[in-house]
Scaffold this motif. Structure first.
Motif, PDB file in Angstrom:
ATOM      1  N   ARG A 180      17.352 -16.154  -8.811  1.00 54.84           N
ATOM      2  CA  ARG A 180      17.030 -14.942  -9.534  1.00 54.84           C
ATOM      3  C   ARG A 180      17.986 -14.550 -10.301  1.00 54.84           C
ATOM      4  O   ARG A 180      18.078 -13.921 -11.632  1.00 54.84           O
ATOM      5  CB  ARG A 180      16.516 -13.849  -8.499  1.00 54.84           C
ATOM      6  CG  ARG A 180      15.183 -14.297  -8.151  1.00 54.84           C
ATOM      7  CD  ARG A 180      14.550 -13.265  -7.183  1.00 54.84           C
ATOM      8  NE  ARG A 180      14.543 -11.770  -7.811  1.00 54.84           N
ATOM      9  CZ  ARG A 180      14.825 -10.784  -7.325  1.00 54.84           C
ATOM     10  NH1 ARG A 180      15.347 -10.751  -5.784  1.00 54.84           N
ATOM     11  NH2 ARG A 180      14.600  -9.496  -7.900  1.00 54.84           N
ATOM     12  N   ILE A 181      19.488 -14.566  -9.838  1.00 51.21           N
ATOM     13  CA  ILE A 181      20.502 -13.940 -10.533  1.00 51.21           C
ATOM     14  C   ILE A 181      20.592 -14.941 -11.733  1.00 51.21           C
ATOM     15  O   ILE A 181      20.989 -14.521 -12.846  1.00 51.21           O
ATOM     16  CB  ILE A 181      21.965 -13.883  -9.506  1.00 51.21           C
ATOM     17  CG1 ILE A 181      21.640 -12.521  -8.704  1.00 51.21           C
ATOM     18  CG2 ILE A 181      23.147 -13.660 -10.456  1.00 51.21           C
ATOM     19  CD1 ILE A 181      22.764 -12.549  -7.615  1.00 51.21           C
TER      20      ILE A 181
ATOM     21  N   LEU B 221      20.246  -7.674  -8.068  1.00 56.08           N
ATOM     22  CA  LEU B 221      20.810  -8.816  -8.955  1.00 56.08           C
ATOM     23  C   LEU B 221      21.989  -8.284  -9.785  1.00 56.08           C
ATOM     24  O   LEU B 221      22.846  -9.149 -10.307  1.00 56.08           O
ATOM     25  CB  LEU B 221      19.580  -9.198  -9.926  1.00 56.08           C
ATOM     26  CG  LEU B 221      18.335  -9.534  -9.525  1.00 56.08           C
ATOM     27  CD1 LEU B 221      17.477 -10.253 -10.544  1.00 56.08           C
ATOM     28  CD2 LEU B 221      18.334 -10.467  -8.191  1.00 56.08           C
TER      29      LEU B 221
ATOM     30  N   SER C  52      26.630 -11.501 -10.001  1.00 50.58           N
ATOM     31  CA  SER C  52      26.500 -12.538 -11.239  1.00 50.58           C
ATOM     32  C   SER C  52      27.934 -13.119 -11.648  1.00 50.58           C
ATOM     33  O   SER C  52      27.907 -14.105 -12.419  1.00 50.58           O
ATOM     34  CB  SER C  52      26.017 -11.865 -12.488  1.00 50.58           C
ATOM     35  OG  SER C  52      26.447 -10.610 -12.927  1.00 50.58           O
TER      36      SER C  52
END
Ligand SMILES: C[S@@+](CC[C@H](N)C(=O)[O-])C[C@H]1O[C@@H](n2cnc3c(N)ncnc32)[C@H](O)[C@@H]1O
Length: 396
Positions: free
Chosen positions: A5-6, A96, A253
């Motif tokens: 998802r990141i 995230l 991230s």
């Protein structure tokens, strides 16, 4: 799962960022951003907005010499009541963006909105973030907002992840700080004497002067050495952020490989030999020693020639210097009035010995920048740590 998802929602996407910069430095910062090839959107209250992937944010932090910090804008949302702020903030994918181990500081600003109570809004926002993190099995802690708008570097570092929530006309704009400590903090000025200039302001003045290597750069009252060091970093193509850390490095991230690639590319571009002659002068031997130490940390000390003497005794012809730029930041401050006699002597000396040179002289008031026939070509008013500064730009 989280990693994927990141990758798809944060790394693969473009985001909006803002280079925060004082109003009077927007023009010079924008030119820096153009040269960096950043995709500029518009000028805003905060400074200059741009768009790009995270790599653009890394480059902006690493390379911008005049910006105060870089913010990452989350998409704006409409909020009326507190419940709506809570519900919509809970839906944002905080896990995230942020590492729950880094404490968060939320600064809320409200204007012309149904939500009128700053503390309530902050509580709703923090409760929503906490709920979101609990939902993914993580805890998050918060620190109190700093009492002043301009916290000291150490405070900022201790403050962790700053989030700015601005609600105007029921429109909520959330900005995540990507920089951490103010960008003037380059990491080289551990010691200082007197009243040092902000590195970002010194860099802006050098950029605005039009000085270019190989013209000599002479800092005639170097103090802690900020101006000569910033000129050497600029001339040597050394990124101002090379020696410090940034908040984005603590985000989940963060792409270490991309960052290392940017650093490697930057290092390959650094000048191997002095791009110009840099001369630093101060009549105080303590100042020269401190400036030299700072220059060592900045990696430019071998490029600078140091002189302990009054500037009025220095004749550039004795040093075999062709014309270049002289930078003068005479002592004055809240408790120390400017010495009119000193300004008159400095301008007289410039007029007599610096034919063909450009100069920048800083003063608290404009009239100090004129003496006899010597007057600046251009004058700019700037702010510096609560004081107003006037910079005179001269051609001799
Ligand atoms: C305001 S500080 C300079 C700060 C410097 N721009 C910095 O960022 O650190 C002024 C400096 O001028 C020096 N100074 C004062 N009169 C001088 C003179 N006539 N010649 C050379 N240096 C002088 C002082 O010793 C002091 O270090």
């Amino acid at each position: 799962m989280l990693e994927r998802r990141i990758r798809t929602q944060i790394r693969a996407k473009e985001h909006q960022f803002a280079a925060v910069v004082p109003r009077e430095l927007v023009g010079v910062c924008r030119r820096e951003m153009e040269q960096l090839g950043l995709n500029i959107l518009e000028e805003s209250e905060a400074g200059v907005e741009f768009r790009g992937k995270l790599e653009a944010c890394y480059r902006a932090n690493l390379w911008l010499r005049t910006a105060s910090r870089v913010l990452c804008r989350l998409p704006a949302m409409k909020v009326g009541a507190r419940e709506e702020l809570f519900a919509k903030t809970t839906r944002l994918p905080w896990e995230l963006w942020l590492d729950p181990h880094v404490p968060v500081r939320v600064d809320v600003f409200l204007s012309a909105s149904r939500l009128a109570h700053t503390e309530w809004a902050r509580k709703a926002f923090q409760d929503a973030m906490r709920k979101r993190f609990e939902g993914v099995g993580a805890g998050i802690s918060f620190v109190e907002p700093a009492p002043s708008n301009e916290p000291a570097v150490a405070e900022e570092e201790a403050a962790g992840q700053r989030i700015v929530v601005r609600i105007e006309h029921n429109r909520c704009r959330i900005s995540l700080d990507t920089s951490g400590a103010h960008l003037h903090y380059r990491g080289y000025r551990v010691k200082h004497v007197g009243a040092p200039l902000r590195e970002t302001l010194a860099a802006a003045l050098v950029l605005q002067s039009g000085w270019k290597p190989p013209e000599p750069f002479l800092d005639g009252m170097c103090g802690s050495g900020t101006a000569v060091i910033e000129a050497a970093l600029l001339g040597g193509k050394i990124p101002p952020g090379r020696r410090r850390r940034f908040l984005f490095q603590r985000w989940p991230s963060f792409q270490e490989k991309t960052w290392q690639y940017l650093l490697k590319k930057a290092d390959q571009g650094v000048q191997k030999v002095a791009p110009a002659r840099f001369i630093a002068v101060d009549r105080d031997p303590k100042a020269v020693a401190v400036a030299r130490e700072n220059a060592v940390r900045a990696g430019v000390a071998p490029w600078v020639a140091w002189h302990t003497m009054p500037f009025e005794k220095l004749d550039p012809r004795d040093l075999g210097l062709p014309p270049g730029l002289v930078f003068l930041n005479p002592p004055y401050g809240v408790r120390l009035p400017a010495d009119r006699g000193l300004y008159a002597r400095l301008l007289h000396h410039l007029g007599r010995c610096f034919a063909g040179w450009k100069a920048i002289v800083l003063a608290p008031e404009r009239d100090l920048l004129v003496s006899g026939l010597v007057r600046p070509r251009k004058v700019k008013r700037l702010r510096h740590g609560g004081l107003s500064i006037t910079a005179g730009f001269y051609d001799f």
